[in-house]
Write a protein that holds these residues in place. Structure first.
Motif, PDB file in Angstrom:
ATOM      1  N   ALA A 307      86.679 118.995   3.266  1.00 34.66           N
ATOM      2  CA  ALA A 307      88.041 119.400   3.601  1.00 34.66           C
ATOM      3  C   ALA A 307      88.111 120.845   4.052  1.00 34.66           C
ATOM      4  CB  ALA A 307      88.950 119.174   2.398  1.00 34.66           C
ATOM      5  N   GLU A 308      87.101 121.640   3.738  1.00 27.72           N
ATOM      6  CA  GLU A 308      87.094 123.055   4.105  1.00 27.72           C
ATOM      7  C   GLU A 308      86.239 123.335   5.330  1.00 27.72           C
ATOM      8  OE1 GLU A 308      86.271 125.556   0.763  1.00 27.72           O
ATOM      9  OE2 GLU A 308      87.192 124.162  -0.645  1.00 27.72           O
ATOM     10  N   ILE A 309      85.820 122.282   6.061  1.00 28.44           N
ATOM     11  CA  ILE A 309      85.038 122.482   7.273  1.00 28.44           C
ATOM     12  C   ILE A 309      85.840 123.265   8.301  1.00 28.44           C
ATOM     13  CG2 ILE A 309      84.074 121.254   9.264  1.00 28.44           C
ATOM     14  CD1 ILE A 309      82.185 121.282   6.987  1.00 28.44           C
ATOM     15  N   GLY A 310      87.153 122.985   8.369  1.00 28.73           N
ATOM     16  CA  GLY A 310      87.986 123.707   9.327  1.00 28.73           C
ATOM     17  C   GLY A 310      87.960 125.201   9.105  1.00 28.73           C
ATOM     18  N   GLU A 324      83.499 122.974  18.230  1.00 23.36           N
ATOM     19  CA  GLU A 324      84.408 121.842  18.411  1.00 23.36           C
ATOM     20  C   GLU A 324      84.120 120.810  17.328  1.00 23.36           C
ATOM     21  OE1 GLU A 324      85.246 118.258  21.645  1.00 23.36           O
ATOM     22  OE2 GLU A 324      84.078 120.030  22.225  1.00 23.36           O
ATOM     23  N   LYS A 325      85.162 120.328  16.673  1.00 20.19           N
ATOM     24  CA  LYS A 325      84.998 119.367  15.583  1.00 20.19           C
ATOM     25  C   LYS A 325      85.582 118.020  15.999  1.00 20.19           C
ATOM     26  CE  LYS A 325      87.690 119.243  11.990  1.00 20.19           C
ATOM     27  NZ  LYS A 325      88.388 119.499  10.702  1.00 20.19           N
ATOM     28  N   THR A 326      84.834 116.958  15.688  1.00 19.86           N
ATOM     29  CA  THR A 326      85.281 115.599  15.949  1.00 19.86           C
ATOM     30  C   THR A 326      85.081 114.785  14.683  1.00 19.86           C
ATOM     31  OG1 THR A 326      84.635 115.784  18.269  1.00 19.86           O
ATOM     32  CG2 THR A 326      84.990 113.568  17.402  1.00 19.86           C
ATOM     33  N   VAL A 327      86.134 114.109  14.232  1.00 14.15           N
ATOM     34  CA  VAL A 327      86.085 113.278  13.035  1.00 14.15           C
ATOM     35  C   VAL A 327      86.415 111.848  13.438  1.00 14.15           C
ATOM     36  CG1 VAL A 327      86.988 112.884  10.717  1.00 14.15           C
ATOM     37  CG2 VAL A 327      86.781 115.219  11.597  1.00 14.15           C
ATOM     38  N   THR A 328      85.535 110.920  13.080  1.00 10.21           N
ATOM     39  CA  THR A 328      85.745 109.506  13.371  1.00 10.21           C
ATOM     40  C   THR A 328      85.723 108.719  12.071  1.00 10.21           C
ATOM     41  OG1 THR A 328      83.365 109.176  13.711  1.00 10.21           O
ATOM     42  CG2 THR A 328      84.687 109.711  15.650  1.00 10.21           C
ATOM     43  N   GLY A 329      86.380 107.569  12.093  1.00 11.09           N
ATOM     44  CA  GLY A 329      86.426 106.714  10.918  1.00 11.09           C
ATOM     45  C   GLY A 329      87.563 107.104   9.994  1.00 11.09           C
ATOM     46  N   ALA A 330      87.725 106.312   8.951  1.00  5.32           N
ATOM     47  CA  ALA A 330      88.777 106.541   7.969  1.00  5.32           C
ATOM     48  C   ALA A 330      88.344 107.625   7.005  1.00  5.32           C
ATOM     49  CB  ALA A 330      89.078 105.245   7.212  1.00  5.32           C
ATOM     50  N   VAL A 331      89.035 108.764   7.061  1.00  4.18           N
ATOM     51  CA  VAL A 331      88.701 109.879   6.181  1.00  4.18           C
ATOM     52  C   VAL A 331      89.005 109.496   4.740  1.00  4.18           C
ATOM     53  CG1 VAL A 331      89.153 112.284   5.646  1.00  4.18           C
ATOM     54  CG2 VAL A 331      89.181 111.515   8.020  1.00  4.18           C
ATOM     55  N   ARG A 332      88.063 109.681   3.869  1.00  6.11           N
ATOM     56  CA  ARG A 332      88.240 109.347   2.461  1.00  6.11           C
ATOM     57  C   ARG A 332      87.472 110.364   1.621  1.00  6.11           C
ATOM     58  NH1 ARG A 332      84.352 106.012   4.563  1.00  6.11           N
ATOM     59  NH2 ARG A 332      82.417 105.731   3.362  1.00  6.11           N
ATOM     60  N   GLU A 333      87.799 110.415   0.366  1.00  9.79           N
ATOM     61  CA  GLU A 333      87.115 111.325  -0.539  1.00  9.79           C
ATOM     62  C   GLU A 333      85.792 110.713  -0.963  1.00  9.79           C
ATOM     63  OE1 GLU A 333      87.906 113.802  -4.697  1.00  9.79           O
ATOM     64  OE2 GLU A 333      89.432 112.430  -3.888  1.00  9.79           O
ATOM     65  N   LEU A 334      84.745 111.506  -0.884  1.00  6.62           N
ATOM     66  CA  LEU A 334      83.396 111.057  -1.234  1.00  6.62           C
ATOM     67  C   LEU A 334      82.953 111.737  -2.514  1.00  6.62           C
ATOM     68  CD1 LEU A 334      81.803 111.289   2.329  1.00  6.62           C
ATOM     69  CD2 LEU A 334      82.721 109.257   1.207  1.00  6.62           C
ATOM     70  N   PRO A 335      81.873 111.276  -3.124  1.00  2.00           N
ATOM     71  CA  PRO A 335      81.358 111.950  -4.320  1.00  2.00           C
ATOM     72  C   PRO A 335      81.123 113.434  -4.053  1.00  2.00           C
ATOM     73  CG  PRO A 335      80.266 109.850  -4.044  1.00  2.00           C
ATOM     74  CD  PRO A 335      81.120 110.043  -2.823  1.00  2.00           C
ATOM     75  N   GLN A 336      81.322 114.224  -5.095  1.00  2.00           N
ATOM     76  CA  GLN A 336      81.270 115.677  -4.926  1.00  2.00           C
ATOM     77  C   GLN A 336      79.915 116.156  -4.418  1.00  2.00           C
ATOM     78  OE1 GLN A 336      82.473 117.828  -8.395  1.00  2.00           O
ATOM     79  NE2 GLN A 336      82.293 119.844  -7.437  1.00  2.00           N
ATOM     80  N   GLY A 337      78.828 115.512  -4.891  1.00  2.00           N
ATOM     81  CA  GLY A 337      77.505 115.901  -4.425  1.00  2.00           C
ATOM     82  C   GLY A 337      77.331 115.667  -2.940  1.00  2.00           C
ATOM     83  N   VAL A 338      77.865 114.567  -2.422  1.00  2.00           N
ATOM     84  CA  VAL A 338      77.780 114.276  -0.994  1.00  2.00           C
ATOM     85  C   VAL A 338      78.622 115.264  -0.201  1.00  2.00           C
ATOM     86  CG1 VAL A 338      78.223 112.532   0.778  1.00  2.00           C
ATOM     87  CG2 VAL A 338      77.309 111.840  -1.445  1.00  2.00           C
ATOM     88  N   GLU A 339      79.834 115.525  -0.679  1.00  2.00           N
ATOM     89  CA  GLU A 339      80.710 116.479   0.003  1.00  2.00           C
ATOM     90  C   GLU A 339      80.057 117.865   0.070  1.00  2.00           C
ATOM     91  OE1 GLU A 339      84.162 116.362   0.917  1.00  2.00           O
ATOM     92  OE2 GLU A 339      84.606 114.269   0.493  1.00  2.00           O
ATOM     93  N   LEU A 340      79.513 118.299  -1.045  1.00  2.00           N
ATOM     94  CA  LEU A 340      78.900 119.623  -1.083  1.00  2.00           C
ATOM     95  C   LEU A 340      77.689 119.706  -0.165  1.00  2.00           C
ATOM     96  CD1 LEU A 340      78.556 122.468  -2.257  1.00  2.00           C
ATOM     97  CD2 LEU A 340      77.320 121.452  -4.170  1.00  2.00           C
ATOM     98  N   SER A 341      76.805 118.696  -0.219  1.00  2.00           N
ATOM     99  CA  SER A 341      75.606 118.713   0.625  1.00  2.00           C
ATOM    100  C   SER A 341      75.983 118.655   2.096  1.00  2.00           C
ATOM    101  CB  SER A 341      74.695 117.537   0.259  1.00  2.00           C
ATOM    102  OG  SER A 341      74.193 117.679  -1.054  1.00  2.00           O
ATOM    103  N   ALA A 342      76.981 117.848   2.453  1.00  2.00           N
ATOM    104  CA  ALA A 342      77.411 117.772   3.849  1.00  2.00           C
ATOM    105  C   ALA A 342      77.940 119.121   4.332  1.00  2.00           C
ATOM    106  CB  ALA A 342      78.470 116.685   4.006  1.00  2.00           C
ATOM    107  N   TYR A 343      78.723 119.775   3.502  1.00  2.00           N
ATOM    108  CA  TYR A 343      79.249 121.096   3.865  1.00  2.00           C
ATOM    109  C   TYR A 343      78.105 122.094   4.069  1.00  2.00           C
ATOM    110  CZ  TYR A 343      81.933 125.430   3.548  1.00  2.00           C
ATOM    111  OH  TYR A 343      82.473 126.663   3.809  1.00  2.00           O
ATOM    112  N   ARG A 344      77.131 122.105   3.139  1.00  2.00           N
ATOM    113  CA  ARG A 344      76.020 123.051   3.250  1.00  2.00           C
ATOM    114  C   ARG A 344      75.175 122.779   4.489  1.00  2.00           C
ATOM    115  NH1 ARG A 344      77.938 127.074   0.306  1.00  2.00           N
ATOM    116  NH2 ARG A 344      77.960 126.673  -1.964  1.00  2.00           N
ATOM    117  N   ILE A 345      74.991 121.508   4.833  1.00  2.00           N
ATOM    118  CA  ILE A 345      74.184 121.169   6.005  1.00  2.00           C
ATOM    119  C   ILE A 345      74.864 121.661   7.269  1.00  2.00           C
ATOM    120  CG2 ILE A 345      73.365 119.231   7.400  1.00  2.00           C
ATOM    121  CD1 ILE A 345      72.826 117.742   4.769  1.00  2.00           C
ATOM    122  N   VAL A 346      76.161 121.429   7.393  1.00  2.00           N
ATOM    123  CA  VAL A 346      76.893 121.925   8.562  1.00  2.00           C
ATOM    124  C   VAL A 346      76.857 123.448   8.597  1.00  2.00           C
ATOM    125  CG1 VAL A 346      79.160 122.037   9.663  1.00  2.00           C
ATOM    126  CG2 VAL A 346      78.371 119.888   8.657  1.00  2.00           C
TER     127      VAL A 346
END
Length: 441
Positions: A307-310, A324-346
């Motif tokens: 949620a803080e990618i913006g 430029e950011k593009t989001v596809t699919g139905a946005v939903r809340e994911l497990p915290q570990g996945v959210e954190l790792s995705a943020y760090r990777i970006v």
């Protein structure tokens, strides 16, 4: 000799004993060892610039030089032999033997040195009368000194030079003065040659040690960087899992009070759940807590999520990187570990773009699919001057560590237009997504 007696010896005695021991190890031990001189390496500063057909032959250059010097000395000895027959015994002793001893340095260097010293009085008596070195034996022995010094330790050169002076001293002490003595010339020439060889050998050894040290330092730096990245992941994992386990323990303790007159079996079940949650939390803190540094403090603010990618992209744009950011699919809340790792990777992918592709544009694509989360960060070719990065170059390694922790998949590599692309898929089973929603509710 006892240890006490050894300690009472004077420094001069210990110095002399060490010198004698060095002489014994360098010129007496393993005299008959077979040590053929190998070819030069093809990665040398000169050989590697040669064409390939010449390079394969240039590695044998030292062997060719030794053979050429031996041949020249042989021809000189044959023409200057003091005999009526050019192939008499004197020619064999004064010409062929010194040349053969010089060639012997390619196979048995220490034995060749002692053989060259032994030939000095023989060639002086049988030869033309020059004492103690005739011209061709002078050249051969000088070649022996150079080759043996180049193939042994630097201190061996000093011992060989000192032993080389003995024939001249003995001839001056035991025999009449000979104005044609070549001992002085041999002393000066051999000292100069051995000094040059020793300096070159010492410099080469120092360069080799520096190269080894740099390699060890690079390996240790890579290992330390990787360990720091894993430590960071372990800390974040500890924070995420410990939070959820604490919530489970609290809810299990409070659940019986939300139901009026719960059955004993239900109460016991919640007690068991709470005990297991507390035990798991204690074990988790014991195992993962050891990776925390003594001065490490858990952050007060919550860990970042998708949620803080913006906000992250806004910060990157302020540095001059168009994103430029593009989001596809139905946005939903994911497990915290996945959210954190995705943020760090970006975050790491964009940091790499800033460092290695100045002036480029970046695209961040986030795809919510049924089985997990897809990430794609791609940047174009650099448009500005690419400066050397001061980092250790482990950003991609850190991403792979995070992806591997979540059993995901990742690809990273250059694109056809000269840019770079990082593609990641993090699996999220449906059960975990439902649990996340339930925990949020």
């Amino acid at each position: 000799m006892s240890v006490t007696e050894t300690k009472t010896r004077s420094p001069e005695f210990r110095l002399a004993a060490g010198a004698i021991d060095g002489l014994r190890q360098d010129l007496f031990h393993h005299v008959l060892d077979y040590r053929p001189l190998g070819p030069l390496g093809t990665d040398g500063p000169v050989i590697r610039r040669l064409p390939k057909p010449i390079r394969t032959r240039a590695v044998w250059f030292p062997h060719a030089v030794v053979a050429a010097v031996a041949l020249i000395a042989l021809l000189g000895g044959v023409f200057s032999a003091n005999t009526y027959s050019p192939f008499g015994l004197a020619t064999l002793i004064t010409a062929f033997l010194p040349a053969a001893v010089l060639l012997m340095t390619l196979l048995r260097p220490v034995l060749a040195f002692w053989a060259s010293i032994a030939l000095v009085p023989v060639t002086a008596v049988v030869g033309s009368g020059d004492w103690p070195w005739s011209p061709h034996t002078f050249v051969c022995h000088l070649g022996v000194l150079i080759v043996v010094a180049a193939r042994t330790r630097p201190r061996t050169a000093a011992w060989m030079w000192a032993i080389t002076l003995l024939p001249g001293f003995l001839s001056a002490a035991l025999g009449p003065y000979n104005p044609s003595s070549t001992a002085g010339g041999m002393a000066f020439t051999s000292a100069l040659a051995l000094l040059v060889v020793t300096v070159v050998q010492t410099r080469r050894e120092a360069q080799r040690e520096v190269t080894v040290q740099r390699t060890v330092t690079a390996v240790e730096r890579d290992r330390r960087t990787l360990l720091e990245e894993r430590t960071t992941i372990a800390r974040e994992l500890h924070d995420v899992v410990a939070h959820h386990m604490s919530v489970v323990a609290i809810q299990a303790e409070a659940a019986p009070y939300r139901v009026e007159n719960p059955p004993p079996e239900l109460e016991q079940a919640f007690v068991t759940i709470r005990e297991n949650a507390v035990a798991a939390l204690t074990e988790l803190r014991r195992v993962l807590g050891v990776v925390r540094a003594e001065d490490y403090e858990a952050p007060d603010a919550p860990q970042p999520t998708l949620a803080e990618i913006g906000r992250l992209l806004d910060n990157v744009r302020e540095t001059g990187l168009e994103t430029e950011k593009t989001v596809t699919g139905a946005v939903r809340e994911l497990p915290q570990g996945v959210e954190l790792s995705a943020y760090r990777i970006v975050q790491e992918a964009l940091s790499n773009t800033l460092r290695h592709a100045p002036g480029a544009t970046a695209k961040v694509e986030i795809g919510y699919v049924l089985g997990g989360l897809g990430l794609r960060v791609v940047n174009g070719p650099p448009r500005g001057l690419v400066k050397p990065s001061p980092g250790a170059g482990h950003g991609i390694t850190g991403m792979r560590e995070r992806v591997a922790m979540l059993n995901g998949e990742m690809t990273a590599g250059a694109t056809e237009d000269g840019g770079y692309e990082v593609a990641v898929f993090l699996p999220v089973p449906a059960a975990e997504t439902a649990a996340t929603k339930g925990g949020t509710a």
